[in-house]
Design a protein around this motif. Structure first.
Motif, mmCIF file in Angstrom:
data_model
loop_
_atom_site.group_PDB
_atom_site.id
_atom_site.type_symbol
_atom_site.label_atom_id
_atom_site.label_comp_id
_atom_site.label_asym_id
_atom_site.label_seq_id
_atom_site.Cartn_x
_atom_site.Cartn_y
_atom_site.Cartn_z
ATOM 1 N N GLU A 90 7.135 -37.545 -22.601
ATOM 2 C CA GLU A 90 6.797 -38.219 -21.250
ATOM 3 C C GLU A 90 6.605 -39.647 -21.695
ATOM 4 N N TYR A 145 10.237 -43.152 -8.586
ATOM 5 C CA TYR A 145 10.415 -41.959 -10.008
ATOM 6 C C TYR A 145 9.277 -40.883 -9.974
ATOM 7 N N ALA A 146 8.029 -41.371 -9.476
ATOM 8 C CA ALA A 146 7.118 -40.330 -9.585
ATOM 9 C C ALA A 146 7.240 -39.176 -8.703
ATOM 10 N N ARG A 147 8.251 -39.381 -7.796
ATOM 11 C CA ARG A 147 8.653 -38.290 -6.617
ATOM 12 C C ARG A 147 10.021 -37.538 -7.039
ATOM 13 N N LYS A 152 4.259 -43.066 -20.444
ATOM 14 C CA LYS A 152 3.272 -43.496 -19.440
ATOM 15 C C LYS A 152 3.451 -44.818 -18.923
ATOM 16 N N ILE A 174 6.098 -40.316 -16.698
ATOM 17 C CA ILE A 174 7.510 -40.043 -16.276
ATOM 18 C C ILE A 174 7.974 -39.112 -17.365
ATOM 19 N N ALA A 221 6.900 -45.908 -8.286
ATOM 20 C CA ALA A 221 6.627 -44.660 -6.957
ATOM 21 C C ALA A 221 7.733 -43.907 -6.890
ATOM 22 N N GLN A 276 1.166 -43.683 -14.186
ATOM 23 C CA GLN A 276 2.327 -42.748 -13.925
ATOM 24 C C GLN A 276 2.774 -42.212 -15.382
#
Length: 251
Positions: free
Chosen positions: A2, A57-59, A4, A10, A55, A8
């Motif tokens: 991941e 990408y977070a979804r 950061k 990813i 935002a 967020q």
């Protein structure tokens, strides 16, 4: 693995191509929508600078490693993932769509490119249904009224899987927004993938890809666009190397 980005995280998942194909097939069979992104260094350059991109990408439900540098960073972090180039996945995922009886939509690029891509896909994938070919207007805003109209077109077409070729960050922003409105549709952002299928762009020879030199081919083919992009990637790579090593020592 991941990354950061500001506040967020990813996270790369599925971990490899086989896991991705299984996840997509399961979602299509069960009628569940999803959003798939292909992470590369260019995205890591843009994500901290673009709140809407971050935002979106977070979804995303699925994020795979699109470039060798992402794979190398995962090795350094002690959390290895497999290379899953988006351009390599257009045809395999089209085959999965056909096997699952999921009509496919092509969105992005230009009408001639979409037509050639649709013909090439149907020639190589028996039983594939192309439900829609939607090319955005010039200056397309993925969060504007034109995007709403395109989402309505997708809904009316009956497509259950949509391949996007809008370029980052437009395709990721559009995909996250469209999936929220069409929760039974899968969206996969592949950038130039449809141009390759249509024969409008030529990919690097296989030997260059095997040696992780596709970036050199792309830079030589499109120097004005790619040289500045890769320069920005070189600048941020060392800081991600440091972060990856910290992840390894903290494990």
């Amino acid at each position: 693995m991941e990354f950061k980005i500001k506040e967020q995280f990813i996270r790369i998942a599925p971990q490899d191509r086989a896991a991705l194909e299984q996840a997509v097939a399961t979602r299509l069979i069960e009628g569940q929508g999803f959003v798939l992104a292909t992470l590369n260094l260019d995205h890591l350059v843009k994500l901290p600078r673009d709140p809407a991109f971050l935002a979106a990408y977070a979804r995303h439900d699925m994020i795979v490693a699109d470039g060798n540098p992402i794979v190398w960073l995962s090795w350094l972090a002690g959390r290895p993932v497999g290379l899953v180039p988006g351009s390599d996945m257009v045809m395999p995922l089209a085959r999965i769509a056909a096997e699952c009886g999921a009509p496919l939509a092509l969105l992005g690029s230009t009408p001639p490119v979409l037509g050639k891509a649709a013909n090439a896909l149907q020639a190589q994938v028996p039983g594939l249904q192309i439900a829609a070919q939607i090319a955005p207007p010039r200056g397309f805003d993925p969060a504007g009224p034109e995007a709403d109209a395109m989402i309505t077109q997708l809904e009316q077409s009956g497509a259950r899987f949509c391949l996007l070729a809008l370029g980052a960050p437009k395709q990721e922003i559009f995909a996250a927004r469209a999936c929220a409105r069409l929760p039974g549709v899968g969206f996969a952002a592949f950038g130039a993938g449809l141009d390759f299928i249509a024969g409008e762009q030529m990919r690097a020879p296989e030997w260059m890809r095997a040696m992780a030199l596709e970036w050199l081919w792309r830079m030589w083919s499109h120097p004005r666009r790619m040289v500045p992009r890769y320069a920005r990637c070189v600048v941020i790579f060392p800081q991600h190397v440091v972060r990856a090593l910290r992840l390894r020592t903290s494990a």
